[in-house]
Write an enzyme that holds these catalytic residues in place. Sequence first.
Site, PDB file in Angstrom:
ATOM      1  N   GLU A  20       0.804  -1.138  -0.100  1.00  0.00           N
ATOM      2  CA  GLU A  20      -0.016   0.030   0.206  1.00  0.00           C
ATOM      3  C   GLU A  20       0.916   1.276   0.174  1.00  0.00           C
ATOM      4  OE1 GLU A  20      -2.115   0.476   3.549  1.00  0.00           O
ATOM      5  OE2 GLU A  20      -3.630   1.815   2.626  1.00  0.00           O
ATOM      6  N   LYS A  91      -9.177   2.548  -2.447  1.00  0.00           N
ATOM      7  CA  LYS A  91      -9.369   1.757  -1.072  1.00  0.00           C
ATOM      8  C   LYS A  91     -11.001   2.252  -0.493  1.00  0.00           C
ATOM      9  CE  LYS A  91      -7.058   1.455   3.423  1.00  0.00           C
ATOM     10  NZ  LYS A  91      -5.905   1.627   4.243  1.00  0.00           N
ATOM     11  N   CYS A 127      -5.202  -2.958   1.990  1.00  0.00           N
ATOM     12  CA  CYS A 127      -5.335  -3.068   3.738  1.00  0.00           C
ATOM     13  C   CYS A 127      -6.661  -3.394   4.274  1.00  0.00           C
ATOM     14  CB  CYS A 127      -4.574  -1.824   4.099  1.00  0.00           C
ATOM     15  SG  CYS A 127      -3.780  -2.264   5.879  1.00  0.00           S
ATOM     16  N   SER A 275      23.979   4.158  32.289  1.00  0.00           N
ATOM     17  CA  SER A 275      24.058   4.445  33.731  1.00  0.00           C
ATOM     18  C   SER A 275      24.304   3.209  34.590  1.00  0.00           C
ATOM     19  CB  SER A 275      22.513   4.803  34.058  1.00  0.00           C
ATOM     20  OG  SER A 275      21.716   3.507  33.907  1.00  0.00           O
ATOM     21  N   ASP A 279      17.431  -0.079  31.802  1.00  0.00           N
ATOM     22  CA  ASP A 279      16.951   0.424  30.589  1.00  0.00           C
ATOM     23  C   ASP A 279      18.125   1.188  29.517  1.00  0.00           C
ATOM     24  OD1 ASP A 279      14.299   0.222  31.579  1.00  0.00           O
ATOM     25  OD2 ASP A 279      14.493   2.116  32.546  1.00  0.00           O
ATOM     26  N   ASN A 356      16.700  16.820  38.894  1.00  0.00           N
ATOM     27  CA  ASN A 356      16.667  16.913  37.929  1.00  0.00           C
ATOM     28  C   ASN A 356      17.954  18.100  37.011  1.00  0.00           C
ATOM     29  OD1 ASN A 356      14.041  16.216  37.213  1.00  0.00           O
ATOM     30  ND2 ASN A 356      13.013  17.956  37.735  1.00  0.00           N
ATOM     31  N   GLU A 385       7.732   4.544  33.086  1.00  0.00           N
ATOM     32  CA  GLU A 385       8.185   5.750  33.784  1.00  0.00           C
ATOM     33  C   GLU A 385       7.619   6.825  32.669  1.00  0.00           C
ATOM     34  OE1 GLU A 385      12.299   5.242  34.025  1.00  0.00           O
ATOM     35  OE2 GLU A 385      12.882   5.744  31.915  1.00  0.00           O
TER      36      GLU A 385
END
Lengths: 524, 524
Positions: A20, A91, A127, A275, A279, A356, A385
Amino acid sequence: MVDAVKQAAGQGADIICFSELATTGYPPRDFLEFEDFIDLSYRAIDKLKPYSDDIAILVGTPRRNPVKEGKDLYNSALVIHQREIVFTQHKTLLPTYDIFDEYRYFEPASHWEVFEFKGKKIALTICEDIWNVGNENPMYTICPLDEMMTDKPDIVINLSASPFSYDAAQRRIAVVKANVERYKLPFFYINHCGAQTEILFDGGSLVVNQKGIIVDEMSYFEKQIKVYDLDEVQRSTRPHEQTKDKMELIRMGLVMGVQDYFHKLGFEKAIIGLSGGLDSALTCVLAAQALGSENVRVLLMPGPYSSDHSVDDARQLAENLGIQYDIVQINEAYKSLNHILEPIFADRPFDLTEENIQARIRGVLLMAVSNKMGNILLNTSNKSEAAVGYGTLYGDMAGGLSVIGDLYKTEVFELARYINQEEGIIPVNTISKPPSAELRPDQKDSDSLPEYDILDEILFKYIEQTKSPEDIVEEGFDQDLVRRICRMVNTNEFKRHQAPPVLRVSRKAFGMGRRMPIVGKYLS
Amino acid sequence: MVDAVKQAAGQGADIICFSELATTGYPPRDFLEFEDFIDLSYRAIDKLKPYSDDIAILVGTPRRNPVKEGKDLYNSALVIHQREIVFTQHKTLLPTYDIFDEYRYFEPASHWEVFEFKGKKIALTICEDIWNVGNENPMYTICPLDEMMTDKPDIVINLSASPFSYDAAQRRIAVVKANVERYKLPFFYINHCGAQTEILFDGGSLVVNQKGIIVDEMSYFEKQIKVYDLDEVQRSTRPHEQTKDKMELIRMGLVMGVQDYFHKLGFEKAIIGLSGGLDSALTCVLAAQALGSENVRVLLMPGPYSSDHSVDDARQLAENLGIQYDIVQINEAYKSLNHILEPIFADRPFDLTEENIQARIRGVLLMAVSNKMGNILLNTSNKSEAAVGYGTLYGDMAGGLSVIGDLYKTEVFELARYINQEEGIIPVNTISKPPSAELRPDQKDSDSLPEYDILDEILFKYIEQTKSPEDIVEEGFDQDLVRRICRMVNTNEFKRHQAPPVLRVSRKAFGMGRRMPIVGKYLS
């Protein structure tokens, strides 16, 4: 596309099918509002024509609506043969929900025909057109294939750009099978493969015969050209499906997502802040799989509250992956910024502000390397988070692309363990230690958030299933906790508004598929 | 709403009209996908019922579609009288372009009736319903008022949430007049007033009689309740329209936008980085008008390349406005971050990286004050620089809300001069000196950008008018320049993706009304 046509013709194929809107990419979004862009898509079709002498080219592309009434464009499938467009079908069913905006641009088809080629009548659909089997989908009132059946087609072909989510392939197979069940015709389902920023397309094109046997399911996340003989397809009794493992699908999807983002923008190299936590470790492994270890560079940026093991774990991962790493201390910059702010803050106590500041200094350093060296910064936030706003805007929320931002923390653990099965590349300690942002002494995520297994369950019910707090409480969760979490999700929309695009692997990701008011008062 | 009903009933009104989707705010966006949210809108309607004994309440609200087929909701207008819903008309024409996503949520009406009340038949329509006069709007094929005319109504009422742009009021008047011209009926056009994050609604409700006389145009950007006597409206010969001055409209819109953003989020105080340049000066003046001088605080953050006059100009403005200001030097932090990066950057020369570091240090300081003091950071970017990516992500692009981000730089000048007419609050030097980011020695914007009068004209043609580079060149602009600018706009989509919401004052603002691919290859 020209190369693919040549290759298919060389293998003796009568027909080649593209997906498509193959000329424009999917979704082209508001590019479609530029006349000039539509001209370019017409020119792309013209460029295919010279290669259609011995093969019919089926291709998705936008076409202009010649009638004044209605939207300016159709989302169309063309058949090009012997240098002419010999057939066009528009479509009919235009998805306008989640990530889809098709009614913004396109007029639906109101006319259906089948296309005859070499003695076979082909029903050509696009689709969503096949997702209203027997008119049972409440969103739609037309079933295009029902309309086409009056012409007694021999084959159904569908050109799709059906986005990936970890359960999409199963749903696609179910829909194609339901169509075959209804019409008893061989079915060729062609799906787009590749990533358009956050939207991943996994391929997995399908050939299903009139008996409902899956003769072939093509590879996931890999461009392929395969030739099928219709007689063989019809006679086939042996099904062939791809393995569907949630974690492997997600891993492949994220790797392709990173690759395509970089290569389509003309970049090769990534920078990541490592770190020692899970993650960033997982993001790093995926980036190395996508771009090669030689193209991933990390900064380890210990600060005043970083533990020794964090630096050790991060360094260990970098060494396991063989990627370039630098260790830079942020303490000096942290002191200097606090010093600058002293006259303003006076004796106010340490709070989120100082947390921060640390995260934002890291953001500045990572972006500096990105600017100087030409590496794209990869964001390392997870969905849990991002949902509750546990992250620093312009700090750890920075980056060009969020790699694992559609994985809840529990899924981050699951994917890390899955990836570690083979080579144990992620240090065990990174997986086993309690998650912490290390922005104040002895901090743990669980100080301010519930345990992730509970948090993620509530988030899934609220975000993916759009349940109300009352309904979630009824399923056995604590009332105050549920209200607090839903409220956190809604009041942190302002942060997600400025987050990088998130590679989408679930049925409801943050980003263009979830459009929420910032100042809206619902549950806030 | 209850207070308004009581007040109107107290003044002897027979009917009170609220605007489109008044129960939920406009646009409620994906809140509409939560069953629970729809329940709350039903409860809001129930809460109005007890006040409808002596007055009919006309109100916009979502209603559930009882039929399985089609979208789950209607965008509806209800009439509540004597504690019952006595009439319902759904919206027919569902805008799905620019900032509008109505087809994402709503099923269009397929049935039209008029409502009889106290001897008068009322044709009740919702916003876009009246924008297809005589079926001449190519986007639509139904004209709801044509359908209603078979019932011979006496009055037309339209409940709208028609967003502000600086030319919207004129277009609205033209459309209402065209309807009156066609149907020869008195017309009451009720428009929403207030801001939903970036979308501003300017009110300006209209009463136009059957002769086409604008009997009243209510105030802009101000909530109002006014009572009109139908006989007097019909007899009236004296038109009353609001003054329409582009700069005054924009000023009022931006002031309301800031006010509503803060108050709807429960905040009162703003923080702004004041550079001595015009963008931050204008943002500051508007913030002071919106929130009061006592609620605006600024930081002056001179760096290694700041000129003396910048600090002087910024201080002068702060003193003119009577707002709190602090001067903090960023040099120490700049040195410290450069020092940290030294081992990585080695002898690489000064480039954009170091410019961005300065901008990002300012971002960190401003966000620190925001976090510690609870002030929302206002962004000071203009539309010209947002268009071409002349700004630092996480630096001067930071903030909760972009105040002047839908004003081209030439419009920033125009608005500043307009505001200065009365009291000369912005120092003359801030307006007259050549724009500069002051991030390297003797820098001027014109070093890397064309002059703003040329840049803005090209941007307007490309962004507002979606013209192709070829078409713009044909209008007499330099070919290389046009191509370069269009390319800059498209390749900087990744930055705008992470920009704060922009108060929308034009017909095409960056944000939810302009949805562009990031990795797309058009003009990039």
